[in-house]
Enzyme design. Structure first.
Site, PDB file in Angstrom:
ATOM      1  N   ARG A 103       0.879  -1.182   0.000  1.00 35.82           N
ATOM      2  CA  ARG A 103       0.000   0.000   0.000  1.00 35.82           C
ATOM      3  C   ARG A 103       0.908   1.220   0.000  1.00 35.82           C
ATOM      4  O   ARG A 103       1.693   1.419   0.931  1.00 35.82           O
ATOM      5  CB  ARG A 103      -0.909  -0.007   1.224  1.00 35.82           C
ATOM      6  CG  ARG A 103      -1.572   1.341   1.464  1.00 35.82           C
ATOM      7  CD  ARG A 103      -2.681   1.304   2.476  1.00 35.82           C
ATOM      8  NE  ARG A 103      -3.840   0.623   1.944  1.00 35.82           N
ATOM      9  CZ  ARG A 103      -5.068   0.712   2.475  1.00 35.82           C
ATOM     10  NH1 ARG A 103      -5.279   1.450   3.548  1.00 35.82           N
ATOM     11  NH2 ARG A 103      -6.074   0.059   1.934  1.00 35.82           N
ATOM     12  N   HIS A 130      -7.424   0.692  -6.364  1.00 36.06           N
ATOM     13  CA  HIS A 130      -7.666  -0.134  -5.168  1.00 36.06           C
ATOM     14  C   HIS A 130      -8.335  -1.439  -5.638  1.00 36.06           C
ATOM     15  O   HIS A 130      -9.504  -1.687  -5.356  1.00 36.06           O
ATOM     16  CB  HIS A 130      -8.539   0.636  -4.182  1.00 36.06           C
ATOM     17  CG  HIS A 130      -8.488   0.125  -2.775  1.00 36.06           C
ATOM     18  ND1 HIS A 130      -7.751  -0.992  -2.405  1.00 36.06           N
ATOM     19  CD2 HIS A 130      -9.088   0.567  -1.635  1.00 36.06           C
ATOM     20  CE1 HIS A 130      -7.903  -1.192  -1.095  1.00 36.06           C
ATOM     21  NE2 HIS A 130      -8.697  -0.278  -0.617  1.00 36.06           N
ATOM     22  N   GLN A 133     -10.116  -3.958  -3.124  1.00 33.88           N
ATOM     23  CA  GLN A 133     -11.391  -3.448  -2.615  1.00 33.88           C
ATOM     24  C   GLN A 133     -12.494  -3.670  -3.647  1.00 33.88           C
ATOM     25  O   GLN A 133     -13.597  -4.105  -3.308  1.00 33.88           O
ATOM     26  CB  GLN A 133     -11.261  -1.954  -2.306  1.00 33.88           C
ATOM     27  CG  GLN A 133     -12.554  -1.331  -1.814  1.00 33.88           C
ATOM     28  CD  GLN A 133     -12.956  -1.823  -0.438  1.00 33.88           C
ATOM     29  OE1 GLN A 133     -12.189  -1.734   0.495  1.00 33.88           O
ATOM     30  NE2 GLN A 133     -14.167  -2.368  -0.311  1.00 33.88           N
ATOM     31  N   ASP A 221     -17.131   7.302  -1.660  1.00 33.53           N
ATOM     32  CA  ASP A 221     -15.866   7.221  -0.925  1.00 33.53           C
ATOM     33  C   ASP A 221     -15.569   8.618  -0.376  1.00 33.53           C
ATOM     34  O   ASP A 221     -16.206   9.595  -0.782  1.00 33.53           O
ATOM     35  CB  ASP A 221     -14.755   6.736  -1.882  1.00 33.53           C
ATOM     36  CG  ASP A 221     -13.420   6.489  -1.188  1.00 33.53           C
ATOM     37  OD1 ASP A 221     -13.390   6.360   0.053  1.00 33.53           O
ATOM     38  OD2 ASP A 221     -12.387   6.426  -1.901  1.00 33.53           O
ATOM     39  N   CYS A 261     -16.290   1.668   0.760  1.00 28.95           N
ATOM     40  CA  CYS A 261     -15.077   0.906   1.066  1.00 28.95           C
ATOM     41  C   CYS A 261     -14.645   1.077   2.515  1.00 28.95           C
ATOM     42  O   CYS A 261     -13.943   0.233   3.054  1.00 28.95           O
ATOM     43  CB  CYS A 261     -13.955   1.288   0.113  1.00 28.95           C
ATOM     44  SG  CYS A 261     -13.483   3.028   0.216  1.00 28.95           S
ATOM     45  N   ARG A 289     -13.561  -8.489   1.715  1.00 23.90           N
ATOM     46  CA  ARG A 289     -12.136  -8.218   1.484  1.00 23.90           C
ATOM     47  C   ARG A 289     -11.331  -9.476   1.790  1.00 23.90           C
ATOM     48  O   ARG A 289     -10.399  -9.838   1.056  1.00 23.90           O
ATOM     49  CB  ARG A 289     -11.641  -7.074   2.383  1.00 23.90           C
ATOM     50  CG  ARG A 289     -12.200  -5.694   2.084  1.00 23.90           C
ATOM     51  CD  ARG A 289     -11.718  -5.171   0.753  1.00 23.90           C
ATOM     52  NE  ARG A 289     -10.272  -5.088   0.661  1.00 23.90           N
ATOM     53  CZ  ARG A 289      -9.519  -4.107   1.164  1.00 23.90           C
ATOM     54  NH1 ARG A 289     -10.085  -3.087   1.769  1.00 23.90           N
ATOM     55  NH2 ARG A 289      -8.198  -4.110   1.015  1.00 23.90           N
TER      56      ARG A 289
HETATM   57  N1  NVA Z   1      -9.856   6.792  -1.478  1.00 22.71           N
HETATM   58  C1  NVA Z   1      -9.506   6.356  -0.149  1.00 22.71           C
HETATM   59  C2  NVA Z   1      -9.777   4.893   0.007  1.00 22.71           C
HETATM   60  C3  NVA Z   1      -9.492   4.365   1.379  1.00 22.71           C
HETATM   61  C4  NVA Z   1      -9.729   2.890   1.490  1.00 22.71           C
HETATM   62  C5  NVA Z   1      -8.046   6.672   0.121  1.00 22.71           C
HETATM   63  O1  NVA Z   1      -7.226   6.467  -0.773  1.00 22.71           O
HETATM   64  O2  NVA Z   1      -7.733   7.148   1.210  1.00 22.71           O
HETATM   65  N1   CP Z   2     -11.145   0.015   2.569  1.00 20.39           N
HETATM   66  C1   CP Z   2      -9.878  -0.078   3.000  1.00 20.39           C
HETATM   67  O1   CP Z   2      -8.960  -0.304   2.223  1.00 20.39           O
HETATM   68  O2   CP Z   2      -9.728   0.023   4.342  1.00 20.39           O
HETATM   69  P1   CP Z   2      -8.368   0.224   5.125  1.00 20.39           P
HETATM   70  O3   CP Z   2      -7.830   1.564   4.738  1.00 20.39           O
HETATM   71  O4   CP Z   2      -8.769   0.161   6.573  1.00 20.39           O
HETATM   72  O5   CP Z   2      -7.416  -0.866   4.771  1.00 20.39           O
END
Ligand code: NVA
Ligand code: CP
Length: 306
Positions: A103, A130, A133, A221, A261, A289
């Site tokens: 990540r 993502h 997800q 989101d 998500c 997930r």
């Molecule tokens: N768009 C959000 C998704 C979090 C799971 C982010 O990147 O922070």
């Molecule tokens: N939706 C998601 O990816 O959650 P986290 O940021 O908690 O991993």
């Protein structure tokens, strides 16, 4: 399957559906106590350069349930945070582990990691995509609606990693896709080029109402993603009105699902009322997930016959 899961643009619709079918089987196995420890003796390194609750816990638990082991590497506490090149990290981890979940910020980092790693690389979220997800989202919609092709998927909000992956994943699975983003916050150009050229039914709208008409599933989101915290005030202005609320839901198909998500910001991109009315679907999505990522690891890392 390919060596890595970096973004859904790399997968065919058939490959996505194969992951979803495998996820359904693995969910059944887990619920019924059927052994599925296909990854016995294998190790997944999990690199996190951004925060996480779901991704970390579901990958670590999933790897354990598959008989393997997952280890957590925070960007800050490893040598990555001190500037060790991603190319070297890739080659080092390839000498110890069987897969890497990462990540991070730039999609290019994940692509470079995969280029230099001889082991499997899985994207656990970048600014661009993502994919894990969205595999869980598609799995959840199919569980609830018994199909994907022909359904209308609607995304309201920022043209971010979620929007990018939902557009690609939805269209590749034969869904109609409508997205509502304010001007200046469109999805990625590569994604729009795919969406407009794939022969599917895609619409980029400027009003949430236009996108929500007859939707079978509405997704949203956060307005400010990880790494955009300083833009919060500007974004709150830009996204005012881009909210999933009862008035918007009234435009959708009866029985329309809601997916988020998570984490969710009630009162911003979604009202508390809509969130709670659809909480079962949203937490099914969170649960999935685990199953979707187990399927990805099983298919990528399980070797012949997976
Ligand atoms: N768009 C959000 C998704 C979090 C799971 C982010 O990147 O922070
Ligand atoms: N939706 C998601 O990816 O959650 P986290 O940021 O908690 O991993």
């Amino acid at each position: 399957m390919k060596k890595d899961l970096l973004k859904l643009l790399d997968l065919t619709g058939e490959e996505i559906l194969k992951i979803l079918d495998t996820a359904d089987q693995l969910k059944f196995s887990q619920k019924h106590g059927i052994p599925h420890d296909k990854l016995k003796g294998k190790t997944l390194a999990m690199i996190f350069e951004k925060n996480s609750t779901r991704t970390r816990v579901s990958f670590e638990t999933g790897m354990y349930q598959l008989g393997g082991h997952a280890l957590f590497l925070s960007g800050k506490e490893s040598q990555i945070g001190r500037g060790e090149p991603i190319e070297d990290t890739a080659r080092v981890l390839s000498r110890y582990c069987d897969g890497i979940m990462i990540r991070t910020f730039g999609q290019d980092e994940v692509e470079t990691l995969a280029k230099y790693a001889s082991i499997h690389v899985i994207n656990g979220l970048t600014d661009f995509a993502h994919p894990c997800q969205v595999l869980a989202d598609l799995m959840t919609v199919r569980e609830h609606k018994a199909k994907l092709a022909g359904l209308k998927l609607c995304f309201i909000g920022d043209g971010n990693n979620m929007a990018n992956s939902l557009i690609v994943g939805g269209l590749k699975c034969g869904m109609d896709v409508a997205v509502a983003c304010p001007e200046g916050y469109d999805p990625d150009e590569k994604v729009l080029a795919f969406a407009n050229g794939c022969g599917g039914n895609f619409k980029l709208c400027r009003t949430p109402a236009e996108a929500a008409v007859d939707a079978d599933v509405i997704l949203t989101d956060v307005w400010a993603s990880m790494g955009q915290e300083e833009e919060k005030a500007v974004r709150e202005k830009a996204f005012a009105g881009y909210q999933v609320n009862d008035a918007l839901m009234a435009l959708a198909h009866p029985g329309c699902m809601v997916q988020h998500c998570l984490p969710a910001h009630r009162g911003e991109e979604i009202t508390a009322e809509v969130f709670e009315a659809h909480a079962d679907e949203i937490f099914d999505e969170a649960e999935n997930r685990l199953h979707a990522q187990k399927a990805v690891m099983y298919l990528l890392m399980g070797g012949e016959g997976a």
